[in-house]
Design a protein around this motif. Structure first.
Motif, PDB file in Angstrom:
ATOM      1  N   ALA A   1      -6.828 -57.335  52.569  1.00  0.00           N
ATOM      2  CA  ALA A   1      -7.086 -58.681  52.052  1.00  0.00           C
ATOM      3  C   ALA A   1      -7.338 -59.663  53.197  1.00  0.00           C
ATOM      4  O   ALA A   1      -8.278 -60.471  53.137  1.00  0.00           O
ATOM      5  N   PHE A   2      -6.519 -59.597  54.245  1.00  0.00           N
ATOM      6  CA  PHE A   2      -6.740 -60.446  55.418  1.00  0.00           C
ATOM      7  C   PHE A   2      -8.131 -60.218  55.997  1.00  0.00           C
ATOM      8  O   PHE A   2      -8.871 -61.156  56.283  1.00  0.00           O
ATOM      9  N   ALA A   3      -8.480 -58.936  56.179  1.00  0.00           N
ATOM     10  CA  ALA A   3      -9.772 -58.603  56.773  1.00  0.00           C
ATOM     11  C   ALA A   3     -10.930 -59.021  55.875  1.00  0.00           C
ATOM     12  O   ALA A   3     -11.927 -59.584  56.350  1.00  0.00           O
ATOM     13  N   ALA A   4     -10.814 -58.768  54.591  1.00  0.00           N
ATOM     14  CA  ALA A   4     -11.884 -59.130  53.655  1.00  0.00           C
ATOM     15  C   ALA A   4     -12.062 -60.649  53.591  1.00  0.00           C
ATOM     16  O   ALA A   4     -13.188 -61.152  53.662  1.00  0.00           O
ATOM     17  N   GLY A   5     -10.950 -61.370  53.463  1.00  0.00           N
ATOM     18  CA  GLY A   5     -11.038 -62.830  53.412  1.00  0.00           C
ATOM     19  C   GLY A   5     -11.617 -63.413  54.683  1.00  0.00           C
ATOM     20  O   GLY A   5     -12.447 -64.322  54.645  1.00  0.00           O
ATOM     21  N   SER A   6     -11.199 -62.883  55.817  1.00  0.00           N
ATOM     22  CA  SER A   6     -11.725 -63.364  57.099  1.00  0.00           C
ATOM     23  C   SER A   6     -13.218 -63.067  57.227  1.00  0.00           C
ATOM     24  O   SER A   6     -13.977 -63.892  57.742  1.00  0.00           O
ATOM     25  N   SER A   7     -13.634 -61.909  56.739  1.00  0.00           N
ATOM     26  CA  SER A   7     -15.058 -61.557  56.784  1.00  0.00           C
ATOM     27  C   SER A   7     -15.886 -62.472  55.886  1.00  0.00           C
ATOM     28  O   SER A   7     -16.997 -62.859  56.242  1.00  0.00           O
ATOM     29  N   VAL A   8     -15.338 -62.814  54.722  1.00  0.00           N
ATOM     30  CA  VAL A   8     -16.041 -63.746  53.827  1.00  0.00           C
ATOM     31  C   VAL A   8     -16.206 -65.099  54.515  1.00  0.00           C
ATOM     32  O   VAL A   8     -17.286 -65.691  54.505  1.00  0.00           O
ATOM     33  N   ILE A   9     -15.146 -65.574  55.146  1.00  0.00           N
ATOM     34  CA  ILE A   9     -15.225 -66.866  55.834  1.00  0.00           C
ATOM     35  C   ILE A   9     -16.193 -66.793  57.003  1.00  0.00           C
ATOM     36  O   ILE A   9     -16.951 -67.742  57.253  1.00  0.00           O
ATOM     37  N   ALA A  10     -16.212 -65.678  57.721  1.00  0.00           N
ATOM     38  CA  ALA A  10     -17.104 -65.522  58.875  1.00  0.00           C
ATOM     39  C   ALA A  10     -18.564 -65.674  58.486  1.00  0.00           C
ATOM     40  O   ALA A  10     -19.369 -66.183  59.267  1.00  0.00           O
ATOM     41  N   SER A  11     -18.899 -65.251  57.283  1.00  0.00           N
ATOM     42  CA  SER A  11     -20.298 -65.314  56.842  1.00  0.00           C
ATOM     43  C   SER A  11     -20.557 -66.447  55.848  1.00  0.00           C
ATOM     44  O   SER A  11     -21.635 -66.510  55.262  1.00  0.00           O
ATOM     45  N   ALA A  12     -19.589 -67.312  55.666  1.00  0.00           N
ATOM     46  CA  ALA A  12     -19.697 -68.370  54.649  1.00  0.00           C
ATOM     47  C   ALA A  12     -20.778 -69.389  54.993  1.00  0.00           C
ATOM     48  O   ALA A  12     -20.926 -69.790  56.143  1.00  0.00           O
TER      49      ALA A  12
ATOM     50  N   THR B   1     -17.471 -73.053  48.757  1.00  0.00           N
ATOM     51  CA  THR B   1     -17.001 -72.081  47.763  1.00  0.00           C
ATOM     52  C   THR B   1     -16.655 -70.756  48.434  1.00  0.00           C
ATOM     53  O   THR B   1     -15.622 -70.150  48.130  1.00  0.00           O
ATOM     54  N   GLN B   2     -17.495 -70.321  49.352  1.00  0.00           N
ATOM     55  CA  GLN B   2     -17.221 -69.061  50.046  1.00  0.00           C
ATOM     56  C   GLN B   2     -15.984 -69.181  50.938  1.00  0.00           C
ATOM     57  O   GLN B   2     -15.159 -68.264  50.991  1.00  0.00           O
ATOM     58  N   VAL B   3     -15.833 -70.291  51.623  1.00  0.00           N
ATOM     59  CA  VAL B   3     -14.640 -70.510  52.448  1.00  0.00           C
ATOM     60  C   VAL B   3     -13.399 -70.540  51.559  1.00  0.00           C
ATOM     61  O   VAL B   3     -12.365 -69.961  51.896  1.00  0.00           O
TER      62      VAL B   3
ATOM     63  N   ASN C   1     -18.127 -70.545  68.041  1.00  0.00           N
ATOM     64  CA  ASN C   1     -18.491 -69.273  67.424  1.00  0.00           C
ATOM     65  C   ASN C   1     -17.419 -68.864  66.405  1.00  0.00           C
ATOM     66  O   ASN C   1     -16.690 -67.900  66.591  1.00  0.00           O
ATOM     67  N   TYR C   2     -17.362 -69.617  65.318  1.00  0.00           N
ATOM     68  CA  TYR C   2     -16.365 -69.354  64.284  1.00  0.00           C
ATOM     69  C   TYR C   2     -16.574 -68.013  63.576  1.00  0.00           C
ATOM     70  O   TYR C   2     -15.593 -67.351  63.230  1.00  0.00           O
ATOM     71  N   PRO C   3     -17.814 -67.584  63.370  1.00  0.00           N
ATOM     72  CA  PRO C   3     -17.960 -66.250  62.766  1.00  0.00           C
ATOM     73  C   PRO C   3     -17.276 -65.157  63.602  1.00  0.00           C
ATOM     74  O   PRO C   3     -16.586 -64.303  63.061  1.00  0.00           O
TER      75      PRO C   3
ATOM     76  N   LEU D   1     -14.204 -62.790  62.446  1.00  0.00           N
ATOM     77  CA  LEU D   1     -14.384 -61.334  62.502  1.00  0.00           C
ATOM     78  C   LEU D   1     -13.342 -60.702  63.425  1.00  0.00           C
ATOM     79  O   LEU D   1     -12.855 -59.600  63.158  1.00  0.00           O
ATOM     80  N   SER D   2     -12.994 -61.400  64.502  1.00  0.00           N
ATOM     81  CA  SER D   2     -11.918 -60.922  65.379  1.00  0.00           C
ATOM     82  C   SER D   2     -10.596 -60.883  64.614  1.00  0.00           C
ATOM     83  O   SER D   2      -9.820 -59.925  64.736  1.00  0.00           O
ATOM     84  N   ALA D   3     -10.340 -61.901  63.819  1.00  0.00           N
ATOM     85  CA  ALA D   3      -9.127 -61.930  62.999  1.00  0.00           C
ATOM     86  C   ALA D   3      -9.119 -60.759  62.019  1.00  0.00           C
ATOM     87  O   ALA D   3      -8.072 -60.140  61.785  1.00  0.00           O
TER      88      ALA D   3
END
Length: 152
Positions: free
Chosen positions: A43-54, A58-60, A126-128, A132-134
């Protein structure tokens, strides 16, 4: 922005609470801890990936809620896992729980020191890459429970 922040925090509190209560109950009934830690890391990884590409709020929002759901799951089940494996819990429980506390606080202390370097990659902001690092750290962190014996 204030209203959006309030919405995110309010729904986030609900997500964290639901994750904690549901996973605590299920983990106890199933007598299993590791699958819930893996789910929290995912869940952490998926949520962080969604935010990275937001590209929208709504996506954030969705990404942050997935992270907070994972935080609830992790918070409840991680403590249960630790208490399940403490050696000599009657005589040395506090000592081992202090190590657990340091293990939880240390990454939170180090992350703000590392984040500026990640953000600076490619010219700055470079927030993406940061998110993604998170995500990567979450996956690696979740896998650290694999070698723990005495708990499923």
């Amino acid at each position: 922005v204030t209203g959006l922040l309030a919405l995110t925090g309010g729904v986030g509190l609900l997500m964290t609470s639901v994750g904690a209560v549901a996973s605590g109950i299920l983990s106890d009934r199933m007598r299993r801890r590791k699958p819930f830690i893996y789910a929290a890391a995912t869940a952490f990884a998926a949520g962080s990936s969604v935010i990275a590409s937001a590209t929208s709020f709504t996506q954030v929002f969705v990404g942050s809620q997935v992270i907070l759901l994972g935080a609830g799951v992790f918070g409840a089940v991680d403590i249960a896992l630790v208490t399940d494996v403490i050696p000599n819990r009657e005589t040395e429980g506090a000592k081992y729980m202090s190590v657990f506390g340091i293990a939880g606080a240390l990454p939170q202390s180090v992350a703000p020191l590392i984040a500026p370097f990640i953000l600076a990659v490619g010219g700055g902001a470079n927030y993406p890459l940061l998110f993604l690092s998170a995500a990567g750290v979450a996956v690696v962190g979740g896998l650290t429970v694999r070698p723990i014996r005495g708990v499923r």
